[in-house]
Scaffold this motif. Structure first.
Motif, PDB file in Angstrom:
ATOM      1  N   MET A 287       0.764  -1.252  -0.057  1.00  0.00           N
ATOM      2  CA  MET A 287      -0.230   0.014  -0.031  1.00  0.00           C
ATOM      3  C   MET A 287       0.791   1.219   0.215  1.00  0.00           C
ATOM      4  O   MET A 287       0.562   2.192  -0.574  1.00  0.00           O
ATOM      5  CB  MET A 287      -0.948  -0.018   1.151  1.00  0.00           C
ATOM      6  N   GLU A 288       2.060   1.214   0.762  1.00  0.00           N
ATOM      7  CA  GLU A 288       2.772   2.320   0.555  1.00  0.00           C
ATOM      8  C   GLU A 288       3.375   2.396  -0.874  1.00  0.00           C
ATOM      9  O   GLU A 288       3.486   3.779  -1.138  1.00  0.00           O
ATOM     10  CB  GLU A 288       4.123   1.906   1.634  1.00  0.00           C
ATOM     11  N   GLY A 289       3.934   1.279  -1.572  1.00  0.00           N
ATOM     12  CA  GLY A 289       4.296   1.416  -2.839  1.00  0.00           C
ATOM     13  C   GLY A 289       3.212   2.162  -3.630  1.00  0.00           C
ATOM     14  O   GLY A 289       3.643   2.920  -4.648  1.00  0.00           O
ATOM     15  N   VAL A 290       1.865   1.696  -3.459  1.00  0.00           N
ATOM     16  CA  VAL A 290       0.813   2.448  -4.187  1.00  0.00           C
ATOM     17  C   VAL A 290       0.883   4.015  -4.228  1.00  0.00           C
ATOM     18  O   VAL A 290       0.774   4.818  -4.857  1.00  0.00           O
ATOM     19  CB  VAL A 290      -0.565   1.727  -4.042  1.00  0.00           C
ATOM     20  N   ALA A 291       1.019   4.274  -2.953  1.00  0.00           N
ATOM     21  CA  ALA A 291       0.869   5.816  -2.603  1.00  0.00           C
ATOM     22  C   ALA A 291       2.157   6.566  -2.924  1.00  0.00           C
ATOM     23  O   ALA A 291       1.871   7.565  -3.603  1.00  0.00           O
ATOM     24  CB  ALA A 291       0.940   5.745  -0.944  1.00  0.00           C
ATOM     25  N   LEU A 292       3.376   5.832  -2.847  1.00  0.00           N
ATOM     26  CA  LEU A 292       4.427   6.536  -3.414  1.00  0.00           C
ATOM     27  C   LEU A 292       4.366   6.477  -5.030  1.00  0.00           C
ATOM     28  O   LEU A 292       4.845   7.581  -5.470  1.00  0.00           O
ATOM     29  CB  LEU A 292       5.650   5.657  -3.237  1.00  0.00           C
ATOM     30  N   LEU A 293       3.826   5.804  -5.562  1.00  0.00           N
ATOM     31  CA  LEU A 293       3.692   5.759  -7.011  1.00  0.00           C
ATOM     32  C   LEU A 293       2.625   6.930  -7.532  1.00  0.00           C
ATOM     33  O   LEU A 293       2.883   7.862  -8.287  1.00  0.00           O
ATOM     34  CB  LEU A 293       3.219   4.507  -7.629  1.00  0.00           C
ATOM     35  N   LEU A 294       1.819   7.211  -6.620  1.00  0.00           N
ATOM     36  CA  LEU A 294       0.907   8.219  -7.098  1.00  0.00           C
ATOM     37  C   LEU A 294       1.299   9.652  -6.542  1.00  0.00           C
ATOM     38  O   LEU A 294       1.399  10.359  -7.435  1.00  0.00           O
ATOM     39  CB  LEU A 294      -0.659   8.061  -6.172  1.00  0.00           C
ATOM     40  N   ASP A 295       2.368   9.514  -5.709  1.00  0.00           N
ATOM     41  CA  ASP A 295       2.879  10.587  -5.284  1.00  0.00           C
ATOM     42  C   ASP A 295       3.843  11.266  -6.425  1.00  0.00           C
ATOM     43  O   ASP A 295       4.314  12.276  -6.738  1.00  0.00           O
ATOM     44  CB  ASP A 295       3.785  10.405  -4.022  1.00  0.00           C
ATOM     45  N   HIS A 296       4.687  10.033  -6.940  1.00  0.00           N
ATOM     46  CA  HIS A 296       5.548  10.417  -7.867  1.00  0.00           C
ATOM     47  C   HIS A 296       4.868  10.917  -9.332  1.00  0.00           C
ATOM     48  O   HIS A 296       5.310  11.546 -10.134  1.00  0.00           O
ATOM     49  CB  HIS A 296       6.440   9.198  -8.194  1.00  0.00           C
ATOM     50  N   CYS A 297       3.734  10.314  -9.432  1.00  0.00           N
ATOM     51  CA  CYS A 297       3.039  10.735 -10.805  1.00  0.00           C
ATOM     52  C   CYS A 297       2.491  12.168 -10.392  1.00  0.00           C
ATOM     53  O   CYS A 297       2.383  12.908 -11.516  1.00  0.00           O
ATOM     54  CB  CYS A 297       1.496   9.948 -10.881  1.00  0.00           C
ATOM     55  N   LYS A 298       2.193  12.644  -9.328  1.00  0.00           N
ATOM     56  CA  LYS A 298       1.867  14.096  -9.138  1.00  0.00           C
ATOM     57  C   LYS A 298       3.023  15.047  -9.048  1.00  0.00           C
ATOM     58  O   LYS A 298       2.898  16.120  -9.607  1.00  0.00           O
ATOM     59  CB  LYS A 298       1.204  14.091  -7.853  1.00  0.00           C
ATOM     60  N   ASN A 299       4.150  14.463  -8.532  1.00  0.00           N
ATOM     61  CA  ASN A 299       5.463  15.503  -8.348  1.00  0.00           C
ATOM     62  C   ASN A 299       6.530  15.150  -9.476  1.00  0.00           C
ATOM     63  O   ASN A 299       7.354  16.042  -9.662  1.00  0.00           O
ATOM     64  CB  ASN A 299       5.962  15.398  -6.879  1.00  0.00           C
ATOM     65  N   ASN A 300       6.758  14.100 -10.102  1.00  0.00           N
ATOM     66  CA  ASN A 300       7.830  13.836 -10.933  1.00  0.00           C
ATOM     67  C   ASN A 300       7.034  12.835 -12.100  1.00  0.00           C
ATOM     68  O   ASN A 300       7.578  11.597 -12.439  1.00  0.00           O
ATOM     69  CB  ASN A 300       8.860  13.284 -10.388  1.00  0.00           C
TER      70      ASN A 300
END
Length: 107
Positions: free
Chosen positions: A24-37
């Protein structure tokens, strides 16, 4: 760059972890990367989404639902760069339409 390689490795490790909370942390990190990078994700879309598609079909309902909800947020951010992964993503999402879990079905 080395930093991007490390970020991709961390993302892949989180998305493939045995523990559902780590996935779940990985999914959240992927979404974060999509937003920021988004360019990092777009440039490595096949490598990343080969792993992420598995989360769209995760045996843990919480991970599965979070992945589906995150995908909905990612799609406008990634746009055309999703094209190479469209068939596996659509297949994984379609499989969830048969879910008896209301949260997964709604997502």
């Amino acid at each position: 760059t080395v930093e991007e390689t490390d970020q991709l490795r961390e993302l892949e490790n989180l998305l493939t972890a045995k523990d559902f909370q780590t996935r779940m942390e990985g999914v959240a990190l992927l979404l974060d990367h999509c937003k920021n990078n988004p360019q990092l994700i777009s440039a490595n879309i096949v490598q990343i989404f080969d792993v992420f598609v598995l989360r769209l079909q995760d045996c843990n309902k919480k991970v599965n639902q979070q992945a589906l909800e995150s995908l909905a947020a990612m799609m406008p951010l990634l746009g055309e760069s999703l094209r190479p992964m469209l068939v596996p993503v659509v297949t994984a999402v379609t499989d969830n339409l048969n879910s008896k879990n209301a949260g997964i079905y709604a997502a």
